[in-house]
Design an enzyme around this catalytic site. Structure first.
Site, short mmCIF file in Angstrom:
data_model
loop_
_atom_site.label_atom_id
_atom_site.label_comp_id
_atom_site.label_asym_id
_atom_site.label_seq_id
_atom_site.Cartn_x
_atom_site.Cartn_y
_atom_site.Cartn_z
CG HIS A 182 15.17 7.73 21.52
ND1 HIS A 182 16.46 7.74 22.01
CD2 HIS A 182 14.58 8.85 22.01
CE1 HIS A 182 16.66 8.82 22.74
NE2 HIS A 182 15.54 9.51 22.76
CD GLU A 183 10.97 10.34 20.84
OE1 GLU A 183 10.47 10.68 21.92
OE2 GLU A 183 12.01 10.84 20.38
CD GLU B 43 17.08 12.37 25.29
OE1 GLU B 43 17.15 11.77 24.21
OE2 GLU B 43 16.02 12.82 25.74
CG HIS C 249 12.18 9.27 26.08
ND1 HIS C 249 13.12 9.36 27.08
CD2 HIS C 249 12.73 9.89 25.00
CE1 HIS C 249 14.20 9.99 26.62
NE2 HIS C 249 13.98 10.32 25.36
#
Lengths: 423, 185
Positions: free
Chosen positions: A158-159, A239, A162
């Site tokens: 997930h990071e 997100e 980003h």
């Protein structure tokens, strides 16, 4: 290229997702920019008639300064505020380093991000970095203790999503725009509330000024609210998309889903985190499990529901469907053009590094079962007669007592005791 | 005069668009090559780790010679195999299988499992296996990305004229991979 060109059915790739994402955000950013310029114009006109265009010019400069500050000093600032320690390559936290490298490969990122560990029991993680070449990921020691390998992989994915999507840069620009709009609105409202001497000396046409004042008033009041909502909307969509990308990288959305569940069952407040740094974390550090619409993060419940309902297939179409079902937002998150091309991938099996899956596990007997087995054998050895009752109880009748009929103590059914024939 | 404009401007615009498409094709083709070499990096890392693993394990698993030899042989095969994507995929899949069998067998040796060297090696090899998997995934994605542009209109025109050939997917499925490896006790 016309939008309704019939494309060949082919799987979508991560790059198309990124492109689409950037296009969407650019649209929202352009809208915010227009709002910002409008505010600049209004304030310019309020200060001195005809200075509208100059106001726009000044607005851009205010924005640019904020962007530059956060661009150059943002990373180190956030990392210092959070008290992060950089991990030099070595044997400590080898698993974390390996996982980051795995996600780097899966996402096609060019360089390894720098890895930081924050000494804090609260489980959380964030990514920062103005461009993919200078990216950093920070993880709390609490998170490392809490999660299994697959779950940690989901969070890191997930990071990295980003970073790959340049979310940090966009959030930086959006925040600066929001800041500028609020700032200009403040100036505008204090001008309007304050002295009118400057206004009476303005050279403008009589009819225009009344309309202008009304529009200015409306915008001054509404613009900050509208801009804030836009900012939160962008942040939330980012997100969700980072969640989707993580699922695509790992091909195992359940990993991230259970990670989110675990994280939200504990307090996530990290010392020295604040409203400023909140949007960068995977879960809001100050407010756990939110349901708010005015928030940078979607409700964790919803995120988990979407990830888990992807089921056996991982792909944009499934994520979109899951999103629509859970949030009721039938427009979904991903454009139809992109969906038309996308196909589903099979979810991978979890890679357990600690145990091997191949050995058949023995069915676990309960302690009680074994006790019963043993005592049954003892009853038989001692000559007791066993009668199984239809309600589940086993009646045990002592030998040589002369019992002919017996009733079950639990349900009352009458049974004939089988008589042993004396040889 | 307008006709001159049309005759010059439109071909010029098309030319510029053509350059854009050509460059994009070059970029994607290079991305495919890059992704392939990434797989190589991970595969080589695995080759280097395996002798270490065999040494660590040999002392504890004296009765598992066959399993160990399988791993060594599979590794040798994979190192020497030809360069075609299909052959390499097969050899590497086979090596993965033998490694899985080896790790399954180590379940019977609690002393070995507690050995720190072994634990570190296990994490390294597991991570390398993951990385190989992800590198393959990324390679396939970049092949997809590239093949898409070759086949779609209008870039297929540019692709055809400059001989951009489609790339192969790393998707060989060996029949044995579908079965769970049998562990002999």
């Amino acid at each position: 290229m016309p939008k309704n060109v019939r494309r060949q059915r082919s799987r979508s790739s991560m790059w198309e997702l990124i492109e689409q994402n950037q296009k969407k955000t650019i649209t929202l950013l352009i809208l915010m920019a227009i709002l910002m310029m409008a505010m600049g114009y209004i304030v310019g006109e309020l200060v001195a008639g005809g200075a509208g265009p100059f106001g726009v010019f000044i607005a851009w400069w205010i924005w640019l300064i904020q962007v530059l500050i956060s661009y150059y000093f943002g990373d180190s600032m956030f990392l210092r505020i959070a008290g992060a320690r950089e991990l030099k390559s070595g044997t400590q936290h080898k698993k974390l380093i390996n996982i980051v490298e795995e996600m780097k490969i899966a996402s096609g990122l060019d360089c390894m991000p720098r890895i930081y560990v924050i000494d804090d029991e609260a489980p959380n993680a964030f990514a920062t970095g103005r461009c993919p070449e200078r990216a950093s990921i920070a993880v709390t020691s609490g998170l490392l203790k809490l999660l299994e390998r697959d779950e940690l992989q989901g969070v890191v994915g997930h990071e990295i999503a980003h970073i790959n999507n340049r979310d940090i840069l966009y959030l930086m620009m959006t925040t600066s725009m929001l800041g500028t709009i609020v700032f200009l609105s403040d100036i505008g409202s204090s001008i309007m509330r304050g002295g009118s001497s400057s206004r009476t000396s303005r050279r403008d046409s009589g009819g225009g000024s009344a309309v202008f004042i009304i529009i200015a008033l409306v915008l001054i009041i509404l613009a900050p609210l509208v801009a804030e909502l836009m900012y939160y909307a962008i942040s939330r969509k980012r997100e969700y998309l980072a969640d989707a990308c993580s699922a695509l990288y790992t091909r195992y959305p359940d990993g991230l889903a259970s990670a989110l569940e675990k994280i939200c069952s504990r307090p996530t407040k990290i010392k020295d985190s604040s409203k400023l740094t909140a949007p960068l974390y995977i879960v809001h550090p100050l407010k756990n499990s939110l349901d708010d619409a005015t928030s940078t993060h979607p409700a964790t419940r919803k995120r988990v529901a979407i990830l888990r309902s992807i089921g056996n297939k991982v792909g944009l179409a499934n994520y979109n469907q899951a999103y629509a079902e859970v949030t009721g937002d039938t427009r979904g998150l991903v454009s139809n053009a992109l969906l038309a091309e996308s196909e589903s991938f099979e979810v991978a099996k979890p890679a357990h590094s600690d145990e091997s899956d191949q050995i058949q596990s023995v069915p676990k007997e309960t302690h009680l079962d074994r006790v019963r087995e043993t005592t049954d054998i003892l009853w038989e050895l001692n000559g007791y007669i066993t009668i199984p009752c239809s309600c589940g109880t086993k009646l045990k009748i002592p030998p040589n007592e002369g019992w002919v009929k017996v009733d079950c103590p639990s349900c009352g059914t009458l049974y004939d005791v089988p008589q042993k024939n004396v040889a | 005069m307008e006709i001159l404009l049309i005759v010059v401007v439109i071909p010029l615009l098309l030319f510029i668009v053509g350059i854009g498409i050509y460059n994009s094709l070059v970029q994607r083709r290079n991305e495919v090559k890059n992704a392939w070499s990434q797989i190589d990096v991970q595969l080589k890392r695995r080759y280097d780790l395996i002798p270490n693993l065999v040494e660590t394990v040999k002392g504890y698993m004296t009765h598992e010679r066959e399993t160990l030899e399988n791993v060594i042989k599979a590794r040798q095969q994979a190192v020497n195999v030809s360069d075609s994507v299909v052959d390499r995929a097969q050899a590497e899949n086979f090596l993965s299988q033998t490694l899985r069998s080896l790790f399954a067998v180590t379940e019977n040796y609690p002393e070995l499992k507690a050995n720190e060297n072994f634990m570190a090696l296990q994490e390294e090899i597991t991570s390398t296996e993951n990385k190989i998997g992800f590198a393959r995934q990324y390679y396939n994605d970049s092949v997809l990305h590239y093949n898409n542009q070759i086949q779609m209109f209008p870039s297929n025109i540019v692709a055809g004229s400059f001989h951009f050939d489609p790339a192969e997917f790393f998707e060989v499925e060996v029949a044995e991979e579908r079965e769970a490896p049998k562990v002999a006790f």
